[in-house]
Design a protein around this motif. Sequence first.
Motif, mmCIF file in Angstrom:
data_model
loop_
_atom_site.group_PDB
_atom_site.id
_atom_site.type_symbol
_atom_site.label_atom_id
_atom_site.label_comp_id
_atom_site.label_asym_id
_atom_site.label_seq_id
_atom_site.Cartn_x
_atom_site.Cartn_y
_atom_site.Cartn_z
ATOM 1 N N LEU A 337 4.916 -4.045 5.752
ATOM 2 C CA LEU A 337 4.706 -5.008 4.670
ATOM 3 C C LEU A 337 5.833 -4.965 3.654
ATOM 4 O O LEU A 337 6.278 -6.003 3.153
ATOM 5 N N VAL A 338 6.305 -3.755 3.329
ATOM 6 C CA VAL A 338 7.381 -3.646 2.355
ATOM 7 C C VAL A 338 8.631 -4.326 2.886
ATOM 8 O O VAL A 338 9.309 -5.091 2.190
ATOM 9 N N GLY A 339 8.977 -4.062 4.144
ATOM 10 C CA GLY A 339 10.147 -4.693 4.728
ATOM 11 C C GLY A 339 9.996 -6.188 4.872
ATOM 12 O O GLY A 339 10.956 -6.945 4.721
ATOM 13 N N GLU A 340 8.767 -6.653 5.156
ATOM 14 C CA GLU A 340 8.534 -8.096 5.268
ATOM 15 C C GLU A 340 8.701 -8.790 3.928
ATOM 16 O O GLU A 340 9.262 -9.880 3.845
ATOM 17 N N VAL A 341 8.186 -8.162 2.868
ATOM 18 C CA VAL A 341 8.353 -8.741 1.531
ATOM 19 C C VAL A 341 9.832 -8.774 1.164
ATOM 20 O O VAL A 341 10.336 -9.732 0.579
ATOM 21 N N ALA A 342 10.583 -7.704 1.543
ATOM 22 C CA ALA A 342 12.022 -7.693 1.270
ATOM 23 C C ALA A 342 12.733 -8.787 2.048
ATOM 24 O O ALA A 342 13.679 -9.408 1.545
ATOM 25 N N CYS A 343 12.256 -9.060 3.237
ATOM 26 C CA CYS A 343 12.891 -10.077 4.070
ATOM 27 C C CYS A 343 12.561 -11.485 3.606
ATOM 28 O O CYS A 343 13.430 -12.339 3.514
ATOM 29 N N GLN A 344 11.268 -11.729 3.278
ATOM 30 C CA GLN A 344 10.827 -13.074 2.919
ATOM 31 C C GLN A 344 10.984 -13.367 1.425
ATOM 32 O O GLN A 344 11.093 -14.532 1.045
ATOM 33 N N GLY A 345 10.931 -12.338 0.617
ATOM 34 C CA GLY A 345 11.016 -12.539 -0.822
ATOM 35 C C GLY A 345 9.739 -13.061 -1.442
ATOM 36 O O GLY A 345 9.760 -13.549 -2.580
ATOM 37 N N GLN A 346 8.603 -12.973 -0.721
ATOM 38 C CA GLN A 346 7.320 -13.447 -1.215
ATOM 39 C C GLN A 346 6.345 -12.276 -1.317
ATOM 40 O O GLN A 346 6.328 -11.408 -0.446
ATOM 41 N N PRO A 347 5.501 -12.243 -2.364
ATOM 42 C CA PRO A 347 4.548 -11.141 -2.517
ATOM 43 C C PRO A 347 3.440 -11.211 -1.470
ATOM 44 O O PRO A 347 3.119 -12.279 -0.948
ATOM 45 N N ILE A 348 2.846 -10.079 -1.183
ATOM 46 C CA ILE A 348 1.705 -9.986 -0.272
ATOM 47 C C ILE A 348 0.586 -9.236 -0.985
ATOM 48 O O ILE A 348 0.834 -8.219 -1.643
ATOM 49 N N GLN A 349 -0.650 -9.763 -0.857
ATOM 50 C CA GLN A 349 -1.816 -9.123 -1.467
ATOM 51 C C GLN A 349 -2.877 -8.910 -0.404
ATOM 52 O O GLN A 349 -3.234 -9.848 0.319
ATOM 53 N N LEU A 350 -3.364 -7.681 -0.306
ATOM 54 C CA LEU A 350 -4.449 -7.352 0.612
ATOM 55 C C LEU A 350 -5.702 -7.052 -0.204
ATOM 56 O O LEU A 350 -5.723 -6.109 -1.007
ATOM 57 N N ASP A 351 -6.722 -7.863 -0.016
ATOM 58 C CA ASP A 351 -7.995 -7.647 -0.711
ATOM 59 C C ASP A 351 -8.954 -6.922 0.219
ATOM 60 O O ASP A 351 -9.136 -7.298 1.382
ATOM 61 N N ASN A 352 -9.592 -5.870 -0.307
ATOM 62 C CA ASN A 352 -10.562 -5.086 0.438
ATOM 63 C C ASN A 352 -10.010 -4.644 1.797
ATOM 64 O O ASN A 352 -10.556 -5.002 2.866
ATOM 65 N N PRO A 353 -8.922 -3.886 1.826
ATOM 66 C CA PRO A 353 -8.387 -3.395 3.096
ATOM 67 C C PRO A 353 -9.370 -2.437 3.746
ATOM 68 O O PRO A 353 -10.309 -1.954 3.105
ATOM 69 N N PRO A 354 -9.209 -2.140 5.032
ATOM 70 C CA PRO A 354 -10.121 -1.198 5.715
ATOM 71 C C PRO A 354 -10.181 0.142 4.998
ATOM 72 O O PRO A 354 -9.250 0.546 4.289
ATOM 73 N N ALA A 355 -11.291 0.837 5.186
ATOM 74 C CA ALA A 355 -11.533 2.069 4.438
ATOM 75 C C ALA A 355 -10.457 3.117 4.691
ATOM 76 O O ALA A 355 -10.088 3.875 3.796
ATOM 77 N N ARG A 356 -9.898 3.188 5.912
ATOM 78 C CA ARG A 356 -8.898 4.204 6.265
ATOM 79 C C ARG A 356 -7.468 3.696 6.114
ATOM 80 O O ARG A 356 -6.521 4.384 6.497
ATOM 81 N N TYR A 357 -7.335 2.485 5.580
ATOM 82 C CA TYR A 357 -5.992 1.949 5.405
ATOM 83 C C TYR A 357 -5.222 2.739 4.359
ATOM 84 O O TYR A 357 -4.083 3.147 4.565
ATOM 85 N N LEU A 358 -5.867 2.950 3.204
ATOM 86 C CA LEU A 358 -5.230 3.695 2.117
ATOM 87 C C LEU A 358 -6.314 4.322 1.268
ATOM 88 O O LEU A 358 -7.234 3.622 0.829
ATOM 89 N N GLU A 359 -6.207 5.614 1.043
ATOM 90 C CA GLU A 359 -7.162 6.304 0.198
ATOM 91 C C GLU A 359 -6.506 6.698 -1.110
ATOM 92 O O GLU A 359 -5.358 7.171 -1.122
ATOM 93 N N ILE A 360 -7.244 6.507 -2.189
ATOM 94 C CA ILE A 360 -6.795 6.936 -3.507
ATOM 95 C C ILE A 360 -7.505 8.239 -3.810
ATOM 96 O O ILE A 360 -8.745 8.301 -3.827
ATOM 97 N N VAL A 361 -6.736 9.307 -4.021
ATOM 98 C CA VAL A 361 -7.278 10.652 -4.106
ATOM 99 C C VAL A 361 -7.094 11.193 -5.513
ATOM 100 O O VAL A 361 -6.048 10.993 -6.150
ATOM 101 N N SER A 362 -8.157 11.861 -6.002
ATOM 102 C CA SER A 362 -8.076 12.585 -7.274
ATOM 103 C C SER A 362 -8.525 14.017 -7.033
ATOM 104 O O SER A 362 -8.833 14.404 -5.895
#
Length: 457
Positions: A337-362
């Motif tokens: 996604l980061v490389g695609e945004v760099a290539c296209q120059g357009q933002p990308i937003q993912l709403d409610n990604p899968p539970a194991r896609y990214l975890e925020i840890v404290s």
Amino acid sequence: MRIRAANALFTVLYLAFAIAGGFAFQRFDHERLREAKAYQRQRQASDELARFLAGATQISSSVQAFTATRDSQFSRAYWQEVEVTRSREQATQALLDLDLTDDESGLIAEAKARSDSMIGVGAQAITAAEEGDRARAIQLVFGPAYQRALQDVLEPTRLLRHMLETRLNTELAEERRLAQAWWRLCLALALLNLLLVVGVLVLVYPRFLAWPLLRLNQRVQALLAGGQPAPLDLGHAATEIRELAVSLEAYQAMADQMGRDQWAKAQQVRITAALQRLHDPAALARCFLGEMAPLLGIASATFYVRDPGAEQLHLVGSYALADPAAVPVLIRFGEGLVGEVACQGQPIQLDNPPARYLEIVSGTGAAPAAVVLVLPVASSEQLLAVIELAALQPLAPHQQHLLTDLLPLLALALEALPPATLLPPQPQPATATPTATATSTAPATATATPASTAASS
């Protein structure tokens, strides 16, 4: 409901019920007087019939007593009734004054005529007794003919009494019924007026005026105190109060927007001043991400800067990553996604990604991200950097506006950096490690984003 129209309606109804109630009470009073008069006529008719019969009886009993005893007091009583008292004549006239029907008038006239004929017989009996012809006198007043004549007087009188009682009782009952009907109508109108007033005071006034105005006042007081009141629910408020509430809502929205604009401008000035004091990409990334995290509710982020003269990005800063070592340091254009945004120059937003896609840890737990934003930082259509942000909840509109307004300022700060500081550190690995590639939940973007790396953990 318009207050003026409702007030006019209630006033008209109240006056209508009041006027109708006054008219009904007047009619009730009129019928009550008629009832009293009907009762008085009934009593008077009964009394006059009794007086007529008493007079006729007085005449017959007096003449019979004189004939039997030759006592002059009976003779005087006889002539006193016939010539002075004249109870029969007075009773007859009083009955005729009661507006008798033709049949009733005929009966009283018949009784009077038969009574008059008995007076003539009585006078003959008194004369015969005074002359000493007692046998003839007794024959005249004690004989069968006299008794029949007396019954002939009593018979029409009894019939007249029955007719009068029947008619006058009917009239009295009718007048009483009408009086009661008007009285009930009067009470019903008074009750309706009372219910109207009570309904307005207990139901309409609180529901459409008092309670909405109280809620409106509470909201105004909360606004004056600097609070953020809950949405205003006016229920069935009057139209004018709703219009006032709409105006208040519009004013509050305008005030909130002005407050958000002032807040955003203040943050922009503060963050821009902080960025302008920095001359290193890593320090600039740490400052920007550290400032944006509390303002936007960012829980995890990465900051990639474009290598001058090459179509690749290198990591210069991050924020609250679960495993910083697992994040790719170099990302080529079109990778993930980061490389695609760099290539296209357009933002990308993912709403409610899968539970194991990214975890925020404290320190106390972990939770999946609710939204992931990958944003390009460009100036004059030239890509300078790509930032990836993850939050536990979607950004509010004013937060999105703040982020959108800060990206051009961040681009200006990046342009102001010395070109040498934008070069990747040496020595630099050729590519991302195979381990990082193998841990992706999506093979095509395994080396592209910190989100894919976090998913492998």
